[in-house]
Design an enzyme around this catalytic site. Structure first.
Site, PDB file in Angstrom:
ATOM      1  N   HIS A  57      43.155  36.459  45.490  1.00 17.58           N
ATOM      2  CA  HIS A  57      42.025  35.568  45.244  1.00 17.58           C
ATOM      3  C   HIS A  57      42.060  35.075  43.795  1.00 17.58           C
ATOM      4  O   HIS A  57      42.339  35.852  42.883  1.00 17.58           O
ATOM      5  CB  HIS A  57      40.717  36.326  45.490  1.00 17.58           C
ATOM      6  CG  HIS A  57      39.525  35.448  45.618  1.00 17.58           C
ATOM      7  ND1 HIS A  57      38.930  35.147  46.824  1.00 17.58           N
ATOM      8  CD2 HIS A  57      38.797  34.793  44.683  1.00 17.58           C
ATOM      9  CE1 HIS A  57      37.894  34.364  46.632  1.00 17.58           C
ATOM     10  NE2 HIS A  57      37.796  34.115  45.333  1.00 17.58           N
ATOM     11  N   CYS A  84      36.186  37.812  47.934  1.00 17.85           N
ATOM     12  CA  CYS A  84      35.552  36.757  48.719  1.00 17.85           C
ATOM     13  C   CYS A  84      34.070  37.091  48.891  1.00 17.85           C
ATOM     14  O   CYS A  84      33.666  38.246  48.777  1.00 17.85           O
ATOM     15  CB  CYS A  84      36.219  36.645  50.087  1.00 17.85           C
ATOM     16  SG  CYS A  84      37.883  35.928  50.052  1.00 17.85           S
ATOM     17  N   HIS A 110      39.386  31.495  48.734  1.00 19.20           N
ATOM     18  CA  HIS A 110      40.456  32.484  48.588  1.00 19.20           C
ATOM     19  C   HIS A 110      41.819  31.837  48.356  1.00 19.20           C
ATOM     20  O   HIS A 110      42.686  32.409  47.680  1.00 19.20           O
ATOM     21  CB  HIS A 110      40.516  33.374  49.839  1.00 19.20           C
ATOM     22  CG  HIS A 110      41.565  34.434  49.787  1.00 19.20           C
ATOM     23  ND1 HIS A 110      41.365  35.657  49.178  1.00 19.20           N
ATOM     24  CD2 HIS A 110      42.841  34.451  50.259  1.00 19.20           C
ATOM     25  CE1 HIS A 110      42.469  36.388  49.277  1.00 19.20           C
ATOM     26  NE2 HIS A 110      43.370  35.685  49.929  1.00 19.20           N
ATOM     27  N   ASN A 153      45.834  36.549  35.088  1.00 23.01           N
ATOM     28  CA  ASN A 153      47.172  36.787  35.621  1.00 23.01           C
ATOM     29  C   ASN A 153      47.265  36.028  36.940  1.00 23.01           C
ATOM     30  O   ASN A 153      46.413  36.207  37.812  1.00 23.01           O
ATOM     31  CB  ASN A 153      47.413  38.269  35.890  1.00 23.01           C
ATOM     32  CG  ASN A 153      47.360  39.114  34.629  1.00 23.01           C
ATOM     33  OD1 ASN A 153      47.721  38.655  33.563  1.00 23.01           O
ATOM     34  ND2 ASN A 153      46.912  40.347  34.755  1.00 23.01           N
ATOM     35  N   GLN A 213      40.305  38.305  34.279  1.00 23.90           N
ATOM     36  CA  GLN A 213      39.711  39.543  33.817  1.00 23.90           C
ATOM     37  C   GLN A 213      39.247  39.394  32.371  1.00 23.90           C
ATOM     38  O   GLN A 213      39.661  38.478  31.667  1.00 23.90           O
ATOM     39  CB  GLN A 213      40.718  40.687  33.922  1.00 23.90           C
ATOM     40  CG  GLN A 213      41.208  40.948  35.338  1.00 23.90           C
ATOM     41  CD  GLN A 213      42.181  42.108  35.401  1.00 23.90           C
ATOM     42  OE1 GLN A 213      41.825  43.253  35.125  1.00 23.90           O
ATOM     43  NE2 GLN A 213      43.422  41.829  35.755  1.00 23.90           N
ATOM     44  N   CYS A 236      39.690  40.657  51.660  1.00 22.41           N
ATOM     45  CA  CYS A 236      39.702  40.484  50.205  1.00 22.41           C
ATOM     46  C   CYS A 236      38.355  40.901  49.605  1.00 22.41           C
ATOM     47  O   CYS A 236      37.309  40.381  50.019  1.00 22.41           O
ATOM     48  CB  CYS A 236      40.003  39.035  49.845  1.00 22.41           C
ATOM     49  SG  CYS A 236      39.878  38.694  48.072  1.00 22.41           S
ATOM     50  N   HIS A 275      41.234  34.684  40.310  1.00 26.25           N
ATOM     51  CA  HIS A 275      40.329  35.433  39.447  1.00 26.25           C
ATOM     52  C   HIS A 275      41.014  35.743  38.133  1.00 26.25           C
ATOM     53  O   HIS A 275      42.234  35.641  37.997  1.00 26.25           O
ATOM     54  CB  HIS A 275      39.891  36.748  40.113  1.00 26.25           C
ATOM     55  CG  HIS A 275      40.976  37.789  40.174  1.00 26.25           C
ATOM     56  ND1 HIS A 275      42.067  37.701  41.027  1.00 26.25           N
ATOM     57  CD2 HIS A 275      41.158  38.943  39.471  1.00 26.25           C
ATOM     58  CE1 HIS A 275      42.851  38.749  40.862  1.00 26.25           C
ATOM     59  NE2 HIS A 275      42.330  39.521  39.918  1.00 26.25           N
TER      60      HIS A 275
END
Length: 356
Positions: free
Chosen positions: A167, A73, A116, A156, A171, A70, A169
């Site tokens: 992971h 990470c 993660h 999302n 935006q 990933c 996260h």
């Protein structure tokens, strides 16, 4: 909060946000420098009156890598990632495969946690507050770029939404124009203000919901409700009680309460469909007023940034256990949504699954 700004090997900016003021972030990106190639451009549709970002370079973006590869990470020996350090609290960096770049705006990635296998709902309240502070700081920084008119922070969550990295996260998109969704809202705001002799449409909507049956949860400074004309099967809007145009306008009391209210709302979304169900896919979207001339360009004279109300919209595309809400002919072809779940029933369900 401590903020440390650095650069990745290819020149992209990366910013650490830490809970402890004594945290040192001096790890270097040891990957060979490779220039990021972007082909972003904005094209206007003369019939629909909106814009489309053309970004063909995104076809090669990272797609569902295994957990041990990933890129979000922390780096470890023998496996460098997008984050050079071996740990982090919250980190933000320029997207390697941006939809918007250069004169056409900017895209950033926000990593909520180094874990993660966690989700935003798993964060502690101090961690969630740090994410809020990072969103606020990025909104301030991006709004200063000459190419940026509107800043959009969002998450999302889930492969059903189209997420390609598992992971946890989010935006941030910094658009070089006022988005069509916000422009329509501003026009409605201007029309209502003129028709009522000065009443604010956001205030009227919030007052109506507070007096109704679709409230999901309330705090001293925040309120969450399912809107009267919800587009999605399960959709909740989260508003600060005191109207502000953007994240920068929140006072300390609202910032302090936000983690508790928002985490509870996310945890309720994960319980909508009962035990044993996979995590609920969702989109969480912050709506902020445009900067510069964005408001006037969309709504005309008589409406200012202060008339806009910051709020977060959270919704899932799952309509019932094992079934998704697809945007088919009416929605995709004519922008007319058809909702299978009455908003009153959705609000009732979100109240039923309270954790206490």
């Amino acid at each position: 909060m401590k903020k440390t700004s650095t650069r990745l090997a290819d020149g992209r900016e990366l910013v650490y946000y830490d809970l402890r003021d004594d945290t040192v972030r001096d790890a270097a990106d040891r990957r060979p420098p490779a220039p990021t190639v972007t082909t972003s451009e904005i094209r206007a549709d003369p019939l629909r009156g909106d814009r489309v970002a053309i970004a063909s370079h995104r076809q090669g973006r990272t797609y569902h890598p295994p957990a041990d590869a990933c890129p979000l990470c922390p780096s470890r020996e023998g496996r460098p990632s997008e984050i050079p350090d071996s740990s982090y609290d919250v980190v933000v960096f320029e997207n390697r495969f941006p939809s918007l770049a250069g004169d056409f705006g900017r895209c950033e990635v926000v990593c909520f946690t180094p874990d993660h296998h966690a989700s935003f709902a798993d964060l502690s309240e101090p961690q969630a507050r740090l994410v809020l502070d990072a969103w606020t700081d990025r909104t301030a920084e991006l709004s200063r770029l000459p190419s940026v008119t509107q800043v959009f922070c969002f998450e999302n969550r889930g492969p059903e939404i189209g997420v390609t990295l598992g992971h946890p996260h989010g935006q941030i998109y910094a658009y070089p124009f006022t988005t069509p969704r916000t422009a329509r809202t501003l026009r409605s705001l201007a029309g209502h203000k003129k028709a009522t002799g000065g009443e604010n449409l956001f205030d009227a909507v919030l007052a109506g919901e507070l007096a109704g049956e679709r409230i999901v949860l309330e705090g001293e400074h925040w309120v969450a409700f399912v809107p009267y004309a919800a587009h999605w099967p399960y959709e909740a809007h989260l508003y600060p009680r005191r109207r502000v145009p953007d994240l920068l306008g929140l006072d300390e009391a609202a910032r302090a309460e936000f983690p508790r209210v928002y985490l509870e709302l996310l945890r309720r979304f994960d319980r909508i469909f009962g035990p044993g169900e996979p995590p609920t896919p969702y989109i969480a979207a912050w709506h902020q007023a445009p900067f510069g001339s964005g408001v006037r360009a969309a709504a005309g004279a008589g409406v200012s940034r202060d008339d806009f109300a910051l709020h977060l919209e959270l919704f899932t595309i799952r309509r019932t256990s094992g079934k998704l809400k697809f945007l088919a002919g009416s929605e995709s072809g004519m922008d007319v949504f058809i909702n299978d779940v009455p908003p009153e029933r959705a609000a009732e369900r979100l109240r039923e699954v309270a954790s206490s």
